[in-house]
Motif scaffolding. Structure first.
Motif, mmCIF file in Angstrom:
data_model
loop_
_atom_site.group_PDB
_atom_site.id
_atom_site.type_symbol
_atom_site.label_atom_id
_atom_site.label_comp_id
_atom_site.label_asym_id
_atom_site.label_seq_id
_atom_site.Cartn_x
_atom_site.Cartn_y
_atom_site.Cartn_z
ATOM 1 N N ASN A 1 1.054 -1.067 0.072
ATOM 2 C CA ASN A 1 -0.047 -0.107 0.209
ATOM 3 C C ASN A 1 0.824 0.969 -0.204
ATOM 4 O OD1 ASN A 1 -2.487 -1.579 -0.041
ATOM 5 N ND2 ASN A 1 -3.118 -1.326 2.097
ATOM 6 N N ALA A 2 1.598 1.143 0.834
ATOM 7 C CA ALA A 2 3.330 2.600 0.574
ATOM 8 C C ALA A 2 3.277 2.448 -0.395
ATOM 9 C CB ALA A 2 3.972 1.877 1.543
ATOM 10 N N ASP B 1 -1.618 11.431 -12.862
ATOM 11 C CA ASP B 1 -2.034 12.349 -13.079
ATOM 12 C C ASP B 1 -3.826 12.372 -13.102
ATOM 13 O OD1 ASP B 1 -3.336 10.275 -14.462
ATOM 14 O OD2 ASP B 1 -3.164 11.261 -16.460
ATOM 15 N N GLU B 2 -3.769 12.044 -11.443
ATOM 16 C CA GLU B 2 -5.030 12.113 -10.920
ATOM 17 C C GLU B 2 -4.891 13.269 -10.434
ATOM 18 O OE1 GLU B 2 -7.515 10.461 -10.609
ATOM 19 O OE2 GLU B 2 -6.545 8.083 -11.036
ATOM 20 N N GLU B 3 -5.996 14.547 -10.621
ATOM 21 C CA GLU B 3 -6.280 15.775 -10.754
ATOM 22 C C GLU B 3 -6.717 15.844 -8.858
ATOM 23 O OE1 GLU B 3 -9.469 18.880 -11.176
ATOM 24 O OE2 GLU B 3 -10.144 17.344 -12.178
ATOM 25 N N ARG B 4 -6.932 14.913 -7.996
ATOM 26 C CA ARG B 4 -7.320 14.639 -6.530
ATOM 27 C C ARG B 4 -6.129 13.440 -6.139
ATOM 28 N NH1 ARG B 4 -7.067 19.183 -4.304
ATOM 29 N NH2 ARG B 4 -7.537 18.006 -2.148
ATOM 30 N N LYS B 5 -5.288 13.189 -5.033
ATOM 31 C CA LYS B 5 -4.499 12.752 -5.265
ATOM 32 C C LYS B 5 -5.579 12.317 -3.189
ATOM 33 C CE LYS B 5 -1.531 13.580 -8.621
ATOM 34 N NZ LYS B 5 -0.198 13.687 -8.937
ATOM 35 N N ASN B 6 -6.105 11.715 -3.595
ATOM 36 C CA ASN B 6 -6.232 10.859 -2.494
ATOM 37 C C ASN B 6 -7.108 9.533 -1.936
ATOM 38 O OD1 ASN B 6 -9.364 10.507 -2.899
ATOM 39 N ND2 ASN B 6 -9.292 12.430 -2.677
ATOM 40 N N SER B 7 -6.970 9.101 -0.693
ATOM 41 C CA SER B 7 -7.231 7.417 -0.261
ATOM 42 C C SER B 7 -8.730 6.995 -1.152
ATOM 43 C CB SER B 7 -7.473 7.470 1.166
ATOM 44 O OG SER B 7 -6.818 7.556 2.150
ATOM 45 N N TRP B 8 -9.455 7.511 -1.333
ATOM 46 C CA TRP B 8 -10.103 7.402 -2.594
ATOM 47 C C TRP B 8 -9.930 6.794 -4.162
ATOM 48 C CZ3 TRP B 8 -14.928 5.387 -1.404
ATOM 49 C CH2 TRP B 8 -15.991 5.454 -0.118
ATOM 50 N N THR B 9 -9.561 8.003 -4.632
ATOM 51 C CA THR B 9 -8.119 7.718 -5.636
ATOM 52 C C THR B 9 -7.744 6.890 -5.885
ATOM 53 O OG1 THR B 9 -7.400 9.468 -5.644
ATOM 54 C CG2 THR B 9 -9.749 10.276 -6.548
ATOM 55 N N LEU B 10 -6.731 6.575 -5.138
ATOM 56 C CA LEU B 10 -5.520 6.487 -5.013
ATOM 57 C C LEU B 10 -5.712 4.346 -4.879
ATOM 58 C CD1 LEU B 10 -2.923 8.352 -2.952
ATOM 59 C CD2 LEU B 10 -3.243 8.407 -5.431
ATOM 60 N N SER B 11 -6.332 4.513 -3.858
ATOM 61 C CA SER B 11 -7.344 2.828 -4.309
ATOM 62 C C SER B 11 -7.969 2.534 -5.220
ATOM 63 C CB SER B 11 -8.016 2.559 -3.088
ATOM 64 O OG SER B 11 -7.442 3.577 -1.674
ATOM 65 N N GLU B 12 -8.368 2.755 -6.183
ATOM 66 C CA GLU B 12 -9.017 2.594 -6.771
ATOM 67 C C GLU B 12 -8.117 2.913 -8.461
ATOM 68 O OE1 GLU B 12 -12.171 6.171 -8.232
ATOM 69 O OE2 GLU B 12 -13.223 5.181 -7.215
ATOM 70 N N ALA C 1 -4.747 1.328 -7.472
ATOM 71 C CA ALA C 1 -3.785 0.257 -6.908
ATOM 72 C C ALA C 1 -5.214 -0.653 -7.405
ATOM 73 C CB ALA C 1 -3.912 0.890 -5.945
ATOM 74 N N GLY C 2 -6.608 -0.932 -7.765
ATOM 75 C CA GLY C 2 -7.366 -1.620 -8.606
ATOM 76 C C GLY C 2 -8.061 -2.312 -7.250
ATOM 77 N N GLN C 3 -8.324 -1.075 -5.505
ATOM 78 C CA GLN C 3 -8.540 -1.927 -4.795
ATOM 79 C C GLN C 3 -9.988 -1.278 -4.693
ATOM 80 O OE1 GLN C 3 -6.538 -0.276 -1.531
ATOM 81 N NE2 GLN C 3 -4.198 -1.027 -2.031
ATOM 82 N N GLY C 4 -11.150 -1.874 -4.825
ATOM 83 C CA GLY C 4 -12.641 -1.615 -3.921
ATOM 84 C C GLY C 4 -13.255 -1.108 -3.296
ATOM 85 N N THR C 5 -11.915 -0.718 -1.852
ATOM 86 C CA THR C 5 -12.250 0.472 -1.262
ATOM 87 C C THR C 5 -11.475 1.008 -0.829
ATOM 88 O OG1 THR C 5 -11.753 -1.031 0.372
ATOM 89 C CG2 THR C 5 -13.948 -1.143 -0.034
ATOM 90 N N PRO C 6 -11.782 2.390 0.086
ATOM 91 C CA PRO C 6 -9.872 3.175 0.417
ATOM 92 C C PRO C 6 -9.924 2.666 1.722
ATOM 93 C CG PRO C 6 -12.099 4.148 1.256
ATOM 94 C CD PRO C 6 -12.278 2.665 0.077
#
Length: 380
Positions: free
Chosen positions: A30-31, A41-52, A54-59
């Protein structure tokens, strides 16, 4: 494909550096994925967008990484310092200290208060982070960070406990935090010849003395009313204000020099210096002034501890390096999500900020090898 391979190899190096700080595979992955997402290039880099990404269904996994997972952001910070030392270290390095504000709503986030934010240019409800950056011929990036806690926080143990502030955290001014970070970097073997910072730090005599005790030269901004003592024959010296001393200089004392290259080319100013008394047994002390070529009333002042026979060109170069930290703030907020966090806890702030700093260092190392490569390659 070559670019993707180089980025992947670089990220594997970071995995090797920080992997030992995580007891289990999941948080370790995860780190690394968090840093990878911060480089995207995600516009907002938070737990939700970074989880998506990384292919994770939830943050949940990324949120645990910033909250309950057992890892020490200071140990990762130490790995970052070693990474910067290896790839960007240079004997001519410059340590730059400055702060930036993170605008926040409410009163729960650790350290949040109504306080002046240079980012906003006014008093705002915000957190203030004090940062140490490193500039060398190879590149520039972060080395360290501390969250400033206002006095009202330190005097409210219950509030600190709710925000996860450690009991051992005591009141520390911004210059004290700066001195501690600089000393940590030097203890870790970072090569640096100079330090620089704005007037919040330059006017603090205690910080300047600590730098001198470590043999670190500096060019630190000071306010126009900074009082200094100039040498005078037959006496200890004559005290005066910075602005008054330079107002009395002959016009021939000013020289046009560059403060470095900016986005619009060479940053040319008129510069002058006056020798002043100082406590160090070695080196020299100067008061330096920078004057706009377009507006002679626009001046800035610096107090300096230098090697003997230092040139005006060198002083102007170091003074100009302070812009490095401002540019680093801009690129880190724009490219590695420095201010995109959604955490309130003290530890969460340090964890996100440290991983964002590592992502920025990665970009700086790539840039030093390949030129101005600031974005991830396609399909990254």
């Amino acid at each position: 494909m070559a670019e993707i391979r180089e980025w992947a190899q670089g990220l594997e190096e970071i995995r090797d550096l920080i992997g030992g700080e995580f007891a289990r595979t999941e948080p370790r992955n995860n780190a690394v994925n968090y840093i990878r997402g911060l480089l995207s290039d995600e516009e907002r880099k938070n737990s939700w967008t970074l989880s998506e990404r990384a292919g994770q269904g939830t943050p949940d996994g990324m949120q645990r990484l910033l909250s309950t997972t057992d890892w020490d952001p200071d140990a990762v910070r130490d790995a970052l310092v070693g990474y910067v030392k290896k790839h960007l270290g240079d004997a001519k390095g410059i340590l730059a200290i400055d702060e930036t504000g993170f605008l926040k709503k409410g009163t729960a986030s650790a350290g949040v208060a109504r306080q002046y934010s240079g980012t906003a240019g006014r008093v705002e409800n915000c957190q203030i982070g004090v940062f140490l950056t490193y500039a060398s011929p190879a590149g520039r990036t972060f080395l360290d960070r501390e969250l400033y806690l206002p006095k009202a926080w330190i005097e409210d143990p219950a509030r600190c406990k709710r925000a996860g502030v450690p009991e051992e955290r005591v009141m520390a001014t911004k210059p004290v935090l700066a001195a501690e970070m600089i000393e940590r970097a030097l203890d870790a073997g970072i090569q640096a010849e100079w330090a620089t910072g704005d007037a919040v730090y330059g006017q603090h005599a205690g910080l300047r003395r600590r730098l001198e005790a470590r043999g670190l030269h500096y060019v630190m901004a000071v306010p126009m009313n900074q009082r200094v003592i100039t040498p005078a024959p037959g006496s200890f010296g004559t005290e005066g204000r910075a602005d008054a001393l330079f107002a009395g200089l002959d016009g021939r004392a000013w020289r046009t020099r560059t403060a470095g290259t900016g986005t619009k080319g060479e940053r040319l100013y008129a510069w002058a210096r006056i020798r002043i008394n100082g406590p160090a047994e070695t080196g020299e002390h100067w008061l330096l002034a920078r004057r706009s070529l377009k507006d002679p009333t626009d001046l800035a002042y610096f107090i300096c501890f230098t090697p003997e026979k230092v040139t005006l060109i060198e002083l102007a170069r170091v003074a100009g390096a302070r812009w490095a930290i401002e540019e680093t703030f801009q690129t880190s907020k724009g490219e590695t999500g420095l201010d995109h966090y959604q955490v309130r806890q003290y530890t969460g702030w340090y964890r996100h900020i440290t991983l964002s700093m590592f992502a920025h260092a990665f970009l700086s190392v790539i840039r030093s090898k390949k030129g101005d490569l600031t974005r991830a390659p396609s399909n990254w």
